[in-house]
Write an enzyme that holds these catalytic residues in place. Structure first.
Site, PDB file in Angstrom:
ATOM      1  N   SER A  20    -106.064 -59.885 -17.911  1.00  0.00           N
ATOM      2  CA  SER A  20    -106.466 -58.430 -18.229  1.00  0.00           C
ATOM      3  C   SER A  20    -107.910 -58.180 -17.698  1.00  0.00           C
ATOM      4  CB  SER A  20    -106.762 -58.657 -20.078  1.00  0.00           C
ATOM      5  OG  SER A  20    -107.130 -57.404 -20.318  1.00  0.00           O
ATOM      6  N   HIS A  45    -103.153 -56.550 -15.854  1.00  0.00           N
ATOM      7  CA  HIS A  45    -102.968 -55.975 -17.288  1.00  0.00           C
ATOM      8  C   HIS A  45    -104.072 -55.065 -17.390  1.00  0.00           C
ATOM      9  CE1 HIS A  45    -101.483 -55.584 -21.571  1.00  0.00           C
ATOM     10  NE2 HIS A  45    -102.588 -55.463 -21.787  1.00  0.00           N
ATOM     11  N   ASP A  47    -106.125 -52.356 -19.948  1.00  0.00           N
ATOM     12  CA  ASP A  47    -106.313 -51.883 -21.133  1.00  0.00           C
ATOM     13  C   ASP A  47    -106.814 -50.450 -21.530  1.00  0.00           C
ATOM     14  OD1 ASP A  47    -105.033 -54.045 -22.998  1.00  0.00           O
ATOM     15  OD2 ASP A  47    -106.603 -55.289 -22.046  1.00  0.00           O
ATOM     16  N   MET A  49    -108.083 -47.594 -23.727  1.00  0.00           N
ATOM     17  CA  MET A  49    -108.638 -47.385 -25.274  1.00  0.00           C
ATOM     18  C   MET A  49    -109.342 -46.046 -25.312  1.00  0.00           C
ATOM     19  SD  MET A  49    -110.123 -51.144 -25.897  1.00  0.00           S
ATOM     20  CE  MET A  49    -109.294 -52.558 -25.594  1.00  0.00           C
ATOM     21  N   HIS A  78    -101.401 -50.818 -20.403  1.00  0.00           N
ATOM     22  CA  HIS A  78    -101.267 -50.734 -21.931  1.00  0.00           C
ATOM     23  C   HIS A  78    -102.318 -49.744 -22.516  1.00  0.00           C
ATOM     24  CE1 HIS A  78    -102.192 -53.496 -26.017  1.00  0.00           C
ATOM     25  NE2 HIS A  78    -101.493 -52.266 -25.915  1.00  0.00           N
ATOM     26  N   MET A  80    -103.666 -48.105 -25.420  1.00  0.00           N
ATOM     27  CA  MET A  80    -103.922 -47.896 -26.673  1.00  0.00           C
ATOM     28  C   MET A  80    -104.648 -46.532 -27.059  1.00  0.00           C
ATOM     29  SD  MET A  80    -105.504 -51.838 -26.936  1.00  0.00           S
ATOM     30  CE  MET A  80    -105.267 -51.939 -24.999  1.00  0.00           C
ATOM     31  N   MET A 149     -98.560 -57.769 -29.951  1.00  0.00           N
ATOM     32  CA  MET A 149     -99.837 -58.029 -30.125  1.00  0.00           C
ATOM     33  C   MET A 149    -100.202 -59.181 -30.853  1.00  0.00           C
ATOM     34  SD  MET A 149    -101.235 -55.994 -28.148  1.00  0.00           S
ATOM     35  CE  MET A 149    -102.995 -56.412 -28.589  1.00  0.00           C
ATOM     36  N   ASP A 187    -100.249 -60.403 -26.015  1.00  0.00           N
ATOM     37  CA  ASP A 187    -101.755 -60.106 -25.758  1.00  0.00           C
ATOM     38  C   ASP A 187    -102.574 -60.414 -26.908  1.00  0.00           C
ATOM     39  OD1 ASP A 187    -103.627 -58.589 -24.287  1.00  0.00           O
ATOM     40  OD2 ASP A 187    -102.746 -56.809 -24.562  1.00  0.00           O
TER      41      ASP A 187
HETATM   42  C1  DX5 Z   1    -106.787 -56.369 -26.807  1.00  0.00           C
HETATM   43  C2  DX5 Z   1    -106.382 -56.004 -25.397  1.00  0.00           C
HETATM   44  C3  DX5 Z   1    -106.216 -57.282 -24.633  1.00  0.00           C
HETATM   45  C4  DX5 Z   1    -107.329 -58.047 -24.224  1.00  0.00           C
HETATM   46  C5  DX5 Z   1    -107.154 -59.596 -24.241  1.00  0.00           C
HETATM   47  O1  DX5 Z   1    -107.114 -55.275 -27.529  1.00  0.00           O
HETATM   48  O2  DX5 Z   1    -105.039 -55.337 -25.533  1.00  0.00           O
HETATM   49  O3  DX5 Z   1    -105.414 -57.101 -23.443  1.00  0.00           O
HETATM   50  O4  DX5 Z   1    -107.884 -57.720 -23.043  1.00  0.00           O
HETATM   51  O5  DX5 Z   1    -108.239 -60.094 -24.008  1.00  0.00           O
HETATM   52  P1  DX5 Z   1    -108.456 -61.739 -24.420  1.00  0.00           P
HETATM   53  O6  DX5 Z   1    -107.515 -62.514 -23.566  1.00  0.00           O
HETATM   54  O7  DX5 Z   1    -109.913 -62.061 -24.186  1.00  0.00           O
HETATM   55  O8  DX5 Z   1    -108.194 -62.062 -25.798  1.00  0.00           O
HETATM   56 ZN    ZN Z   2    -103.617 -55.121 -23.608  1.00  0.00          ZN
END
Ligand code: DX5
Ligand code: ZN
Length: 228
Positions: A20, A45, A47, A49, A78, A80, A149, A187
């Site tokens: 990620s 991956h 993320d 947000m 992903h 969010m 998740m 994840d």
């Molecule tokens: C959480 C994210 C994850 C995050 C995982 O909100 O969707 O993808 O980057 O991070 P680790 O592996 O550090 O838990």
């Molecule tokens: Zn993620």
């Protein structure tokens, strides 16, 4: 920077390791992506947000485009964000390969999934730890990936929630009963130890941020998760 090509199509029977980017050093993103590819990452991956769907702001389509232009790794994006339907075309244009949206977000889920596929991307559907599997069941024949998740989304570095394992085993049963072939991704809090439990439960795509990008040796970390 050297451009690296690494795209091998994966099925739900393959183990897929997806570092990620959230845990990478943002001051040298291109080099960080190259480091992940050289360490054996299958997918990257990403993320996204929006500070509304989750209590954090990360990056948007411009970052996806920058990574897409610098490397050929499969981009597992992903979202969010509260309105994935509104921002979808920008992530398609930016070069996302998989686009995963949350079932809890404010949109017509079936319509968003349909549009993702129509745009030539693979479609993923995510659910938070507290959301029951029943919420995604009506859409399972429309997806290429189910993201369970294993933390409350928003931040990297959180502890794995083992109560989600049961949801994974249930999803595997429903997938078999319906003759479907979607990936099951986990994840949050994934390292070699928690990955072993997720693989046993039937997940095949391991997203790992802190345990890969922040490991002393990323290649060893990716191998350890793959062989968990
Ligand atoms: C959480 C994210 C994850 C995050 C995982 O909100 O969707 O993808 O980057 O991070 P680790 O592996 O550090 O838990
Ligand atoms: Zn993620």
């Amino acid at each position: 920077m050297v451009r690296i090509t690494s795209v091998i199509p994966k099925t739900y029977q393959d183990r897929v390791i997806a570092p990620s980017l959230l845990a990478a050093d943002f001051s040298c993103v291109g080099d960080e992506v190259s480091r992940a590819i050289l360490a054996g990452a299958d997918w990257l991956h990403m993320d996204v947000m929006d500070g509304h769907f989750v209590d954090n702001i990360s990056f948007g389509p411009a970052m996806v485009q920058t990574v897409h232009e610098s490397n050929d790794i499969y981009l597992d994006v992903h979202l969010m964000i509260s309105r994935p339907d509104h921002y979808l075309p920008r992530f398609v244009a930016a070069g996302a390969d998989m686009i995963t949206v949350h079932v809890e977000a404010e949109h017509d889920v079936a319509e968003t999934l349909r549009r993702i596929r129509e745009a030539g991307c693979e479609a993923g559907l995510a659910l938070n730890p507290a959301t029951p599997l029943g919420a995604v069941e009506p859409f399972l024949d429309q997806i290429d990936l189910l993201l369970c998740m294993t933390v409350v989304p928003g931040f990297g570095g959180q502890a794995f929630m083992s109560e989600v394992l049961e949801k994974i085993t249930d999803a595997v049963k429903i997938r078999a009963a319906k003759n479907l072939t979607f990936h099951i991704e986990v994840d949050g809090g994934i390292d070699a130890i928690t990955a072993a439990r997720c693989f046993s439960a039937g997940a095949n795509v391991m997203v790992a941020g802190s345990s890969t990008f922040r490991a002393p040796s990323m290649v060893d970390a990716v191998i350890a998760i793959r062989n968990a």
